[in-house]
Design a protein around this motif. Structure first.
Motif, PDB file in Angstrom:
ATOM      1  N   LYS A 162     104.151 -12.422   0.563  1.00 47.46           N
ATOM      2  CA  LYS A 162     103.980 -13.193  -0.687  1.00 47.46           C
ATOM      3  C   LYS A 162     102.549 -13.730  -0.824  1.00 47.46           C
ATOM      4  O   LYS A 162     102.322 -14.906  -1.150  1.00 47.46           O
ATOM      5  N   GLY A 163     101.589 -12.877  -0.549  1.00 46.17           N
ATOM      6  CA  GLY A 163     100.190 -13.250  -0.714  1.00 46.17           C
ATOM      7  C   GLY A 163      99.605 -14.033   0.447  1.00 46.17           C
ATOM      8  O   GLY A 163      98.430 -14.358   0.445  1.00 46.17           O
ATOM      9  N   GLN A 164     100.430 -14.361   1.439  1.00 49.92           N
ATOM     10  CA  GLN A 164      99.957 -15.125   2.603  1.00 49.92           C
ATOM     11  C   GLN A 164      99.696 -14.205   3.783  1.00 49.92           C
ATOM     12  O   GLN A 164     100.533 -13.353   4.110  1.00 49.92           O
ATOM     13  N   ARG A 165      98.537 -14.384   4.413  1.00 50.15           N
ATOM     14  CA  ARG A 165      98.206 -13.605   5.589  1.00 50.15           C
ATOM     15  C   ARG A 165      99.012 -14.079   6.785  1.00 50.15           C
ATOM     16  O   ARG A 165      99.085 -15.284   7.051  1.00 50.15           O
ATOM     17  N   LYS A 166      99.623 -13.150   7.489  1.00 50.71           N
ATOM     18  CA  LYS A 166     100.416 -13.481   8.678  1.00 50.71           C
ATOM     19  C   LYS A 166      99.831 -12.764   9.882  1.00 50.71           C
ATOM     20  O   LYS A 166      99.379 -11.613   9.768  1.00 50.71           O
ATOM     21  N   VAL A 167      99.863 -13.411  11.016  1.00 49.75           N
ATOM     22  CA  VAL A 167      99.421 -12.786  12.263  1.00 49.75           C
ATOM     23  C   VAL A 167     100.544 -12.940  13.272  1.00 49.75           C
ATOM     24  O   VAL A 167     101.104 -14.028  13.423  1.00 49.75           O
ATOM     25  N   GLY A 168     100.891 -11.843  13.942  1.00 49.37           N
ATOM     26  CA  GLY A 168     101.991 -11.929  14.895  1.00 49.37           C
ATOM     27  C   GLY A 168     101.952 -10.820  15.915  1.00 49.37           C
ATOM     28  O   GLY A 168     100.942 -10.134  16.076  1.00 49.37           O
ATOM     29  N   THR A 169     103.076 -10.663  16.591  1.00 47.13           N
ATOM     30  CA  THR A 169     103.188  -9.650  17.642  1.00 47.13           C
ATOM     31  C   THR A 169     103.893  -8.412  17.092  1.00 47.13           C
ATOM     32  O   THR A 169     104.420  -8.413  15.977  1.00 47.13           O
ATOM     33  N   ALA A 170     103.935  -7.377  17.926  1.00 51.23           N
ATOM     34  CA  ALA A 170     104.657  -6.166  17.546  1.00 51.23           C
ATOM     35  C   ALA A 170     106.119  -6.485  17.223  1.00 51.23           C
ATOM     36  O   ALA A 170     106.684  -5.952  16.262  1.00 51.23           O
ATOM     37  N   ASP A 171     106.699  -7.359  18.021  1.00 49.85           N
ATOM     38  CA  ASP A 171     108.115  -7.685  17.813  1.00 49.85           C
ATOM     39  C   ASP A 171     108.346  -8.466  16.525  1.00 49.85           C
ATOM     40  O   ASP A 171     109.453  -8.491  15.988  1.00 49.85           O
ATOM     41  N   GLU A 172     107.298  -9.119  16.068  1.00 48.35           N
ATOM     42  CA  GLU A 172     107.440  -9.843  14.795  1.00 48.35           C
ATOM     43  C   GLU A 172     107.153  -8.945  13.597  1.00 48.35           C
ATOM     44  O   GLU A 172     107.488  -9.283  12.471  1.00 48.35           O
ATOM     45  N   TYR A 173     106.477  -7.822  13.845  1.00 52.15           N
ATOM     46  CA  TYR A 173     106.098  -6.936  12.744  1.00 52.15           C
ATOM     47  C   TYR A 173     107.028  -5.720  12.593  1.00 52.15           C
ATOM     48  O   TYR A 173     107.588  -5.486  11.528  1.00 52.15           O
ATOM     49  N   TRP A 174     107.197  -4.963  13.666  1.00 49.62           N
ATOM     50  CA  TRP A 174     107.829  -3.652  13.529  1.00 49.62           C
ATOM     51  C   TRP A 174     109.310  -3.654  13.102  1.00 49.62           C
ATOM     52  O   TRP A 174     109.718  -2.803  12.286  1.00 49.62           O
ATOM     53  N   PRO A 175     110.166  -4.552  13.643  1.00 50.88           N
ATOM     54  CA  PRO A 175     111.592  -4.432  13.298  1.00 50.88           C
ATOM     55  C   PRO A 175     111.849  -4.460  11.791  1.00 50.88           C
ATOM     56  O   PRO A 175     112.635  -3.645  11.271  1.00 50.88           O
ATOM     57  N   GLU A 176     111.164  -5.333  11.090  1.00 49.33           N
ATOM     58  CA  GLU A 176     111.384  -5.420   9.642  1.00 49.33           C
ATOM     59  C   GLU A 176     110.847  -4.163   8.939  1.00 49.33           C
ATOM     60  O   GLU A 176     111.432  -3.666   7.977  1.00 49.33           O
ATOM     61  N   VAL A 177     109.724  -3.656   9.452  1.00 51.93           N
ATOM     62  CA  VAL A 177     109.137  -2.448   8.870  1.00 51.93           C
ATOM     63  C   VAL A 177     110.061  -1.253   9.135  1.00 51.93           C
ATOM     64  O   VAL A 177     110.361  -0.461   8.225  1.00 51.93           O
ATOM     65  N   TYR A 178     110.497  -1.118  10.384  1.00 54.09           N
ATOM     66  CA  TYR A 178     111.333   0.041  10.739  1.00 54.09           C
ATOM     67  C   TYR A 178     112.686   0.009  10.016  1.00 54.09           C
ATOM     68  O   TYR A 178     113.232   1.058   9.659  1.00 54.09           O
ATOM     69  N   GLU A 179     113.219  -1.178   9.799  1.00 51.57           N
ATOM     70  CA  GLU A 179     114.474  -1.277   9.034  1.00 51.57           C
ATOM     71  C   GLU A 179     114.259  -0.743   7.609  1.00 51.57           C
ATOM     72  O   GLU A 179     115.107  -0.033   7.065  1.00 51.57           O
ATOM     73  N   ALA A 180     113.084  -1.063   7.057  1.00 44.33           N
ATOM     74  CA  ALA A 180     112.765  -0.559   5.713  1.00 44.33           C
ATOM     75  C   ALA A 180     112.592   0.958   5.735  1.00 44.33           C
ATOM     76  O   ALA A 180     113.059   1.670   4.837  1.00 44.33           O
TER      77      ALA A 180
END
Lengths: 469, 126
Positions: free
Chosen positions: A128-146
């Protein structure tokens, strides 16, 4: 020319292998030089499809000329030096799920290396326009589900990925009739997952996600054994340590085809006596067969007589969707290895660490040169700082394939409808003229693998035909 | 170089500001040339990459590196690469020489063009 010398010359990109006539007018080029030589085959376009075809044809004994408009071979990629690395300005990555290029890699025993981002520790994305920084575990699961939702139809319709129309049906054509964007909009996923998917579709089609066919976007997962990790391994992990030019050198070292660089085909005329190729240097070259291996997006610039079929004309005019930017950026100092994925409308929608050097080298992708002038340092800095706010750029380089008159675009993804209504016809020879290239491949269309596949297939067809001439 | 400085001082239009050695920041000029370096070597006797070697290009006749297959368009351009000519060309090369094979959109900023020309002048016998 001896193999060693040829390799040296091609490695340098030198015109020493050309047969550009040295006599004649003020520009050093004869006005009309009718070639006395007649060739069995003239291969037009010295990218990987053309180089493969020329090698295979010449090895079969066919008298072959490889005609290339640019002063170098390699087509939509070339190896240059950036930082201390040999790096490819166009096509770069390939994988062991790509059978044609991997076979060449094994045959010539060429070393590979891997993108640093495989070991990324810092993931950056936008919510939503906000920059987020995180780990692989915080990024990939949501992406892979999509991804799973996006790729669902691939399992049903693309289980013979090298026979792209095997499951042709009303439902299959419906998938091809819509854009990736339309499909994503209709998926039951969250808003941020829609953003991830639009961005993913836009890097894959290298243009806005509403430009490319949903069906054509589904191929890469099928070609990777329906495995998401393996798909990324094929499209963004492995690359030649010394650049793609090393493979070109080895393939040409095995070829006895004549090579003419810096000479563009402007017209092809067929008659009962064969094919005549007219060049921009006022030459006429005669051949029994032609393999047209120039990119899809430039074929509209070549005059064909007799005229091509209406479907070919329409498709060549329409072209593929690849029209974005790719840029290498060296930033000052050591940084965490990053993998950044923004929204598709950002100047760069993907940015990742390519080399974890003392001054890190990044590679970035964007869907539209209008959104990022890769020659403007201030614009590049702004684009990078959307992900890395404190980055300081030492140097950057991106080659604009869209304005190169002999590519007019980047890699191939088809617009809606092209696969199901034009692909077969685009691949059908016109008389003695065959069409080959990455943009015509059955499997890894848009990749070096597809170029080799298509070049080899068309060479083999002509080798058989020459037996009966 | 004094004459160039004088000329610069006399000119009001920014595109006529010609690079002088005195204002040539080595680091900035090398960085600006990085947009060209993937395709052009600039050292004496350097290899032909995608484009011709650019050592000593300032003051050279266009399309004059022997053996390089220049486009017919550049063969017919027939100019001397003066600093002013390079300024004009580098801003919009594909508009200045329609049909050139050099796929380069151009350097929009005067400062970038100045920096590149500075760098080219330094890589020269002159």
């Amino acid at each position: 020319m001896k193999r060693r010398n040829f390799i040296k010359n091609v490695a340098l990109g030198v015109a020493g292998v050309t047969a550009i006539p040295s006599s004649a007018n003020s520009s050093g080029v004869p006005l009309h030089s009718n070639s006395r030589k007649d060739y069995d085959v003239v291969v037009i376009g010295g990218g990987f499809a053309g180089v493969t075809a020329a090698r295979d044809l010449s090895q079969s004994g066919a008298k072959t000329l490889l005609l290339e408009a640019r002063p170098r071979l390699g087509g939509r990629t070339f190896t240059s030096t950036f930082g201390d690395h040999k790096m490819d300005m166009g096509g770069t990555w390939f994988g062991w799920g790509q059978p044609n290029i991997w076979a060449e890699k094994l045959k010539y025993n060429l070393p590979i290396t891997e993108s640093a981002a495989i070991n990324a520790t810092s993931f950056v994305w936008y919510d939503k326009g906000q920059r987020k920084v995180g780990t692989a575990d915080e990024y990939w699961p949501e992406v892979y589900e999509a991804y799973d939702k996006f790729y669902e139809p691939a399992f049903k319709y693309l289980n013979r990925p090298y026979e792209p129309l095997f499951h042709d049906s009303k439902e299959f054509r419906a998938l091809d009739s819509i854009s990736a964007r339309e499909a994503i909009d209709a998926l039951e996923v969250s808003e941020i997952q829609k953003d991830f998917l639009r961005s993913f579709a836009s890097i894959n089609g290298h243009s806005s996600s509403d430009k490319s066919s949903y069906l054509d976007q589904l191929r890469w997962l099928a070609l990777s054994g329906f495995n998401k990790d393996f798909m990324w391994a094929n499209i963004g992990q492995y690359k030649f340590k010394n650049g793609t030019s090393e493979l070109i050198e080895h393939m040409m070292g095995d070829s006895s085809a004549e090579v003419k660089l810096g000479t563009a085909c402007i017209k092809i005329k067929q008659s009962d006596s064969g094919v005549t190729i007219f060049t921009n240097r006022n030459e006429e070259i005669k051949a029994k067969f032609v393999i047209m291996a120039a990119p899809l997006n430039v074929l509209k610039d070549i005059q064909f007589s007799p005229a091509l079929s209406p479907i070919k004309q329409k498709s060549f005019k329409q072209g593929h969707t690849g029209s974005g930017v790719k840029i290498y950026i060296k930033i000052k100092g050591k940084h965490p290895i990053i993998y950044a994925n923004g929204t598709e409308d950002m100047a760069l929608n993907y940015l990742w660490t390519e080399y974890d050097d003392d001054d890190q080298i990044l590679v970035g992708f964007g869907k539209d040169p209008e959104k990022l002038d890769v020659y403007d340092d201030d614009a590049v800095l702004k684009a990078v700082q959307e992900y890395l706010p404190n980055a300081e750029i030492l140097e950057s380089f991106g080659y604009d394939w869209n304005i190169d008159p002999y590519s007019k675009g980047t890699w191939c993804m088809y617009p809606p409808g092209m696969l199901t209504t034009a692909f077969e016809e685009m691949n059908r020879p016109e008389g003695a003229v065959h069409f080959a290239g990455s943009d015509f491949a059955y499997g890894w269309r848009g990749f070096i693998d597809g170029a080799i596949e298509s070049g080899a297939r068309n060479a083999q067809i002509i080798i058989e035909k020459l037996k009966n001439v | 170089m004094k004459s160039f400085k004088l000329l610069s001082a006399m000119c009001f239009l920014p595109f006529l500001v010609i690079a002088s050695d005195d204002v040539c920041d080595q680091q900035a000029s090398k960085k600006a040339f990085s947009k060209c370096a993937a395709c052009h070597s600039v050292n004496e006797g350097g290899p032909t990459l995608l484009g011709p070697n650019l050592f000593d290009v300032v003051g050279r006749k266009s399309a004059s590196v022997k053996g390089f297959p220049y486009s017919p368009a550049l063969n017919e351009y027939n100019k001397i690469w003066t600093e002013q000519e390079l300024h004009t060309f580098l801003e919009k090369p594909m508009k200045v020489v329609p049909g050139t094979m050099m796929a380069f959109g151009g350097l929009r900023k005067v400062s970038d063009r100045n920096a590149v020309i500075c760098f080219l002048k330094k890589n020269s016998n002159k």
